[in-house]
Design a protein around this motif. Sequence first.
Motif, PDB file in Angstrom:
ATOM      1  N   ASN A 177       0.815  -1.227   0.000  1.00 48.64           N
ATOM      2  CA  ASN A 177       0.000   0.000   0.000  1.00 48.64           C
ATOM      3  C   ASN A 177       0.850   1.279   0.000  1.00 48.64           C
ATOM      4  O   ASN A 177       0.318   2.367   0.055  1.00 48.64           O
ATOM      5  CB  ASN A 177      -0.980  -0.002   1.176  1.00 48.64           C
ATOM      6  CG  ASN A 177      -0.283  -0.036   2.528  1.00 48.64           C
ATOM      7  OD1 ASN A 177       0.948  -0.140   2.588  1.00 48.64           O
ATOM      8  ND2 ASN A 177      -1.043   0.048   3.589  1.00 48.64           N
ATOM      9  N   ASP A 178       2.183   1.137  -0.096  1.00 50.94           N
ATOM     10  CA  ASP A 178       3.004   2.352  -0.035  1.00 50.94           C
ATOM     11  C   ASP A 178       3.198   3.027  -1.393  1.00 50.94           C
ATOM     12  O   ASP A 178       4.086   3.853  -1.559  1.00 50.94           O
ATOM     13  CB  ASP A 178       4.361   2.058   0.622  1.00 50.94           C
ATOM     14  CG  ASP A 178       5.153   1.006  -0.135  1.00 50.94           C
ATOM     15  OD1 ASP A 178       4.636   0.477  -1.135  1.00 50.94           O
ATOM     16  OD2 ASP A 178       6.286   0.727   0.277  1.00 50.94           O
ATOM     17  N   PHE A 179       2.337   2.702  -2.353  1.00 50.24           N
ATOM     18  CA  PHE A 179       2.384   3.492  -3.589  1.00 50.24           C
ATOM     19  C   PHE A 179       1.409   4.674  -3.497  1.00 50.24           C
ATOM     20  O   PHE A 179       1.195   5.391  -4.436  1.00 50.24           O
ATOM     21  CB  PHE A 179       2.086   2.620  -4.827  1.00 50.24           C
ATOM     22  CG  PHE A 179       0.655   2.181  -4.948  1.00 50.24           C
ATOM     23  CD1 PHE A 179       0.146   1.184  -4.152  1.00 50.24           C
ATOM     24  CD2 PHE A 179      -0.193   2.783  -5.877  1.00 50.24           C
ATOM     25  CE1 PHE A 179      -1.185   0.792  -4.260  1.00 50.24           C
ATOM     26  CE2 PHE A 179      -1.520   2.397  -5.993  1.00 50.24           C
ATOM     27  CZ  PHE A 179      -2.003   1.392  -5.181  1.00 50.24           C
ATOM     28  N   PHE A 180       0.867   4.872  -2.287  1.00 54.43           N
ATOM     29  CA  PHE A 180      -0.049   5.981  -2.025  1.00 54.43           C
ATOM     30  C   PHE A 180      -1.155   6.026  -3.095  1.00 54.43           C
ATOM     31  O   PHE A 180      -1.177   6.913  -3.950  1.00 54.43           O
ATOM     32  CB  PHE A 180       0.714   7.305  -1.872  1.00 54.43           C
ATOM     33  CG  PHE A 180       1.569   7.311  -0.642  1.00 54.43           C
ATOM     34  CD1 PHE A 180       1.023   7.622   0.597  1.00 54.43           C
ATOM     35  CD2 PHE A 180       2.904   6.924  -0.690  1.00 54.43           C
ATOM     36  CE1 PHE A 180       1.791   7.577   1.761  1.00 54.43           C
ATOM     37  CE2 PHE A 180       3.678   6.864   0.463  1.00 54.43           C
ATOM     38  CZ  PHE A 180       3.115   7.198   1.678  1.00 54.43           C
ATOM     39  N   GLY A 181      -2.007   5.016  -3.001  1.00 55.08           N
ATOM     40  CA  GLY A 181      -3.046   4.785  -4.007  1.00 55.08           C
ATOM     41  C   GLY A 181      -4.042   5.906  -4.167  1.00 55.08           C
ATOM     42  O   GLY A 181      -4.779   5.934  -5.146  1.00 55.08           O
ATOM     43  N   ALA A 182      -4.098   6.806  -3.238  1.00 51.52           N
ATOM     44  CA  ALA A 182      -5.012   7.932  -3.374  1.00 51.52           C
ATOM     45  C   ALA A 182      -4.365   9.155  -2.745  1.00 51.52           C
ATOM     46  O   ALA A 182      -3.690   9.049  -1.728  1.00 51.52           O
ATOM     47  CB  ALA A 182      -6.326   7.617  -2.661  1.00 51.52           C
ATOM     48  N   LYS A 183      -4.551  10.278  -3.374  1.00 48.63           N
ATOM     49  CA  LYS A 183      -4.038  11.525  -2.779  1.00 48.63           C
ATOM     50  C   LYS A 183      -5.040  12.640  -3.019  1.00 48.63           C
ATOM     51  O   LYS A 183      -5.853  12.578  -3.958  1.00 48.63           O
ATOM     52  CB  LYS A 183      -2.680  11.876  -3.366  1.00 48.63           C
ATOM     53  CG  LYS A 183      -2.677  12.082  -4.856  1.00 48.63           C
ATOM     54  CD  LYS A 183      -1.263  12.282  -5.369  1.00 48.63           C
ATOM     55  CE  LYS A 183      -1.247  12.139  -6.878  1.00 48.63           C
ATOM     56  NZ  LYS A 183       0.052  11.952  -7.450  1.00 48.63           N
ATOM     57  N   ILE A 184      -4.981  13.643  -2.142  1.00 52.61           N
ATOM     58  CA  ILE A 184      -5.859  14.802  -2.301  1.00 52.61           C
ATOM     59  C   ILE A 184      -5.015  15.900  -2.929  1.00 52.61           C
ATOM     60  O   ILE A 184      -3.978  16.275  -2.383  1.00 52.61           O
ATOM     61  CB  ILE A 184      -6.426  15.253  -0.940  1.00 52.61           C
ATOM     62  CG1 ILE A 184      -7.174  14.080  -0.276  1.00 52.61           C
ATOM     63  CG2 ILE A 184      -7.347  16.461  -1.095  1.00 52.61           C
ATOM     64  CD1 ILE A 184      -7.392  14.250   1.211  1.00 52.61           C
ATOM     65  N   GLU A 185      -5.437  16.360  -4.060  1.00 57.93           N
ATOM     66  CA  GLU A 185      -4.664  17.363  -4.790  1.00 57.93           C
ATOM     67  C   GLU A 185      -5.622  18.355  -5.422  1.00 57.93           C
ATOM     68  O   GLU A 185      -6.592  17.952  -6.071  1.00 57.93           O
ATOM     69  CB  GLU A 185      -3.844  16.654  -5.884  1.00 57.93           C
ATOM     70  CG  GLU A 185      -2.677  17.453  -6.406  1.00 57.93           C
ATOM     71  CD  GLU A 185      -1.787  16.599  -7.320  1.00 57.93           C
ATOM     72  OE1 GLU A 185      -2.318  15.804  -8.106  1.00 57.93           O
ATOM     73  OE2 GLU A 185      -0.561  16.745  -7.223  1.00 57.93           O
ATOM     74  N   GLY A 186      -5.348  19.637  -5.194  1.00 59.43           N
ATOM     75  CA  GLY A 186      -6.235  20.674  -5.747  1.00 59.43           C
ATOM     76  C   GLY A 186      -7.649  20.521  -5.203  1.00 59.43           C
ATOM     77  O   GLY A 186      -8.625  20.820  -5.884  1.00 59.43           O
ATOM     78  N   GLY A 187      -7.735  19.981  -3.993  1.00 57.80           N
ATOM     79  CA  GLY A 187      -9.054  19.837  -3.364  1.00 57.80           C
ATOM     80  C   GLY A 187      -9.830  18.625  -3.841  1.00 57.80           C
ATOM     81  O   GLY A 187     -10.964  18.403  -3.438  1.00 57.80           O
ATOM     82  N   ASN A 188      -9.212  17.795  -4.692  1.00 58.52           N
ATOM     83  CA  ASN A 188      -9.904  16.595  -5.194  1.00 58.52           C
ATOM     84  C   ASN A 188      -9.100  15.337  -4.916  1.00 58.52           C
ATOM     85  O   ASN A 188      -7.886  15.393  -4.739  1.00 58.52           O
ATOM     86  CB  ASN A 188     -10.108  16.700  -6.713  1.00 58.52           C
ATOM     87  CG  ASN A 188     -11.123  17.760  -7.055  1.00 58.52           C
ATOM     88  OD1 ASN A 188     -12.216  17.789  -6.495  1.00 58.52           O
ATOM     89  ND2 ASN A 188     -10.748  18.661  -7.936  1.00 58.52           N
ATOM     90  N   LEU A 189      -9.813  14.222  -4.920  1.00 59.88           N
ATOM     91  CA  LEU A 189      -9.143  12.932  -4.742  1.00 59.88           C
ATOM     92  C   LEU A 189      -8.613  12.446  -6.083  1.00 59.88           C
ATOM     93  O   LEU A 189      -9.333  12.452  -7.083  1.00 59.88           O
ATOM     94  CB  LEU A 189     -10.152  11.906  -4.219  1.00 59.88           C
ATOM     95  CG  LEU A 189     -10.137  11.570  -2.745  1.00 59.88           C
ATOM     96  CD1 LEU A 189     -11.227  10.561  -2.440  1.00 59.88           C
ATOM     97  CD2 LEU A 189      -8.787  11.053  -2.295  1.00 59.88           C
ATOM     98  N   LYS A 190      -7.362  12.020  -6.097  1.00 64.26           N
ATOM     99  CA  LYS A 190      -6.784  11.441  -7.317  1.00 64.26           C
ATOM    100  C   LYS A 190      -6.549   9.962  -7.061  1.00 64.26           C
ATOM    101  O   LYS A 190      -5.949   9.590  -6.047  1.00 64.26           O
ATOM    102  CB  LYS A 190      -5.455  12.120  -7.654  1.00 64.26           C
ATOM    103  CG  LYS A 190      -5.568  13.603  -7.946  1.00 64.26           C
ATOM    104  CD  LYS A 190      -5.712  13.860  -9.445  1.00 64.26           C
ATOM    105  CE  LYS A 190      -6.125  15.275  -9.758  1.00 64.26           C
ATOM    106  NZ  LYS A 190      -5.129  16.286  -9.420  1.00 64.26           N
ATOM    107  N   ASN A 191      -7.005   9.157  -7.975  1.00 68.38           N
ATOM    108  CA  ASN A 191      -6.948   7.702  -7.792  1.00 68.38           C
ATOM    109  C   ASN A 191      -5.764   7.101  -8.545  1.00 68.38           C
ATOM    110  O   ASN A 191      -5.748   7.094  -9.772  1.00 68.38           O
ATOM    111  CB  ASN A 191      -8.273   7.107  -8.311  1.00 68.38           C
ATOM    112  CG  ASN A 191      -8.300   5.594  -8.227  1.00 68.38           C
ATOM    113  OD1 ASN A 191      -7.462   4.989  -7.576  1.00 68.38           O
ATOM    114  ND2 ASN A 191      -9.270   5.000  -8.880  1.00 68.38           N
ATOM    115  N   ALA A 192      -4.819   6.562  -7.788  1.00 65.69           N
ATOM    116  CA  ALA A 192      -3.658   5.944  -8.439  1.00 65.69           C
ATOM    117  C   ALA A 192      -3.927   4.472  -8.744  1.00 65.69           C
ATOM    118  O   ALA A 192      -3.066   3.769  -9.243  1.00 65.69           O
ATOM    119  CB  ALA A 192      -2.430   6.080  -7.554  1.00 65.69           C
ATOM    120  N   ALA A 193      -5.123   4.002  -8.410  1.00 67.94           N
ATOM    121  CA  ALA A 193      -5.466   2.597  -8.689  1.00 67.94           C
ATOM    122  C   ALA A 193      -6.426   2.517  -9.873  1.00 67.94           C
ATOM    123  O   ALA A 193      -7.076   1.501 -10.087  1.00 67.94           O
ATOM    124  CB  ALA A 193      -6.082   1.950  -7.453  1.00 67.94           C
TER     125      ALA A 193
END
Length: 292
Positions: free
Chosen positions: A39-55
Motif C-alpha cells: 500500500n506504499d504506492f499511495f493509491g489515493a491523494k488529495i490534490e487541488g481539493g480533489n481525490l486522485k486515484n492511483a489505482a
Amino acid sequence: MKGLILQNAYYHTPSTDYQGERLAAELNKLGVYCDIKNNDFFGAKIEGGNLKNAAAGYDFCIYLDKDKYLSYALEKCGVRLFNRHEAIQLCDDKALTFLYLAGKGIPMPKTLPGLLCYDPSAEILKDTCEVLEKELGFPMVAKQCYGSLGKFVYKIDNRAELQKKCGELKCTPHLFQKFIAESAGRDIRVIVIGGKAVAAMERTSQTDFRSNIELGGKGTPKEIDEKLKTLCEKSANLLGLDYCGIDILYGKEGYLLCEVNSNAFFGGMERVTGINVARLYAEHIIANAKRL
Ligand SMILES: Nc1ncnc2c1ncn2[C@@H]1O[C@H](COP(=O)(O)OP(=O)(O)OP(=O)(O)O)[C@@H](O)[C@H]1O
Ligand SMILES: [Mg+2]
C-alpha cells in the motif's frame, strides 16, 4: 478484467503473503490477472481539493489491509473493494462489531465496552472494577479492540488481575466479556464467502483457553450444521462482508458469536478441510467485481 491485490507495506509474514499469492493464482486460472502491491504506492491523494486515484485501471481491489483512509479513498474513487470499506471498519474494531450486531438477533457473550482514558497517569477506580466484577464475575475476558491471532485476548481470574489489566489497557480501546467456560480451549472458525458458509473447522487447544492455531490450537474439519450456518451467514450479511472468517464459541445454550475477521487467513482452513477457499473467493470476486 484486471485486479489489484493490496497488502500492508509494513506487515509481511508467510501467512499474509500466502493470501495474496493464492488469490492471484486462482484468479489467474479463471482468466483474471492481478497485480500484488504494497500500500506504499499511495493509491489515493488529495490534490487541488480533489481525490486522485492511483489505482485507476483496475476493475477491483482485494484489500488485504485494514487502513481505513486508503479504503475510504479508493471506494470514493469508485474502486470496488473486497471487502468493502465499511465492512472492514466494523470488523476491525471488536467492540464496534458487537455493538453493530446487537439487537439484530445474533447471540453473543455479555460484553462491556471498556472505558477510554486519555491520561496515562490516571488511577483505576475501585468502583470501576467493582462494577465489572459484578457484571461479569471471574474469570472474565478482556480484549483489545484491535488485535488478532489471539495476542491481545486475556483471561482475568481475580480483582488484583482486573485492576492491573484495567491499568494496562486504559489508554487502548478494549472491552470486557463474560468468560464462556464451556468453550475454554475450543471454538469454531467458519469461512463465509458471498453470504454462504463454505468451510469450517473446530480449533482446540490443550494448553490455553484461546484456541487460535497461532497459539498452538489444532484444527479439525467441522460439519456446518443448520444453526451454525444461519448464525454465520446472518452475521456476515449484516456486516456487508464479501469474505470473512467467523469465530464461534460453544455457549451453554448454543453457539455464540466470538469475532468476525474480515481479513481471515485461509491457509490453515485449506490444509485442514481440503476446501479450495481461494478458488471460491476468486469466483465470488469475478461475479461481483462490477457491482459497486
Ligand atoms: N468470551 C470468551 N470466552 C471464552 N473464550 C474466549 C472468549 N473470547 C475469546 N475466546 C477465545 O480466545 C480466542 C481469541 O479470541 P478472539 O477471536 O476474539 O481474538 P483474536 O485475537 O482476534 O483472534 P483472530 O486471530 O481470530 O482474529 C478465541 O478463538 C477463543 O478461543
Ligand atoms: Mg479470533
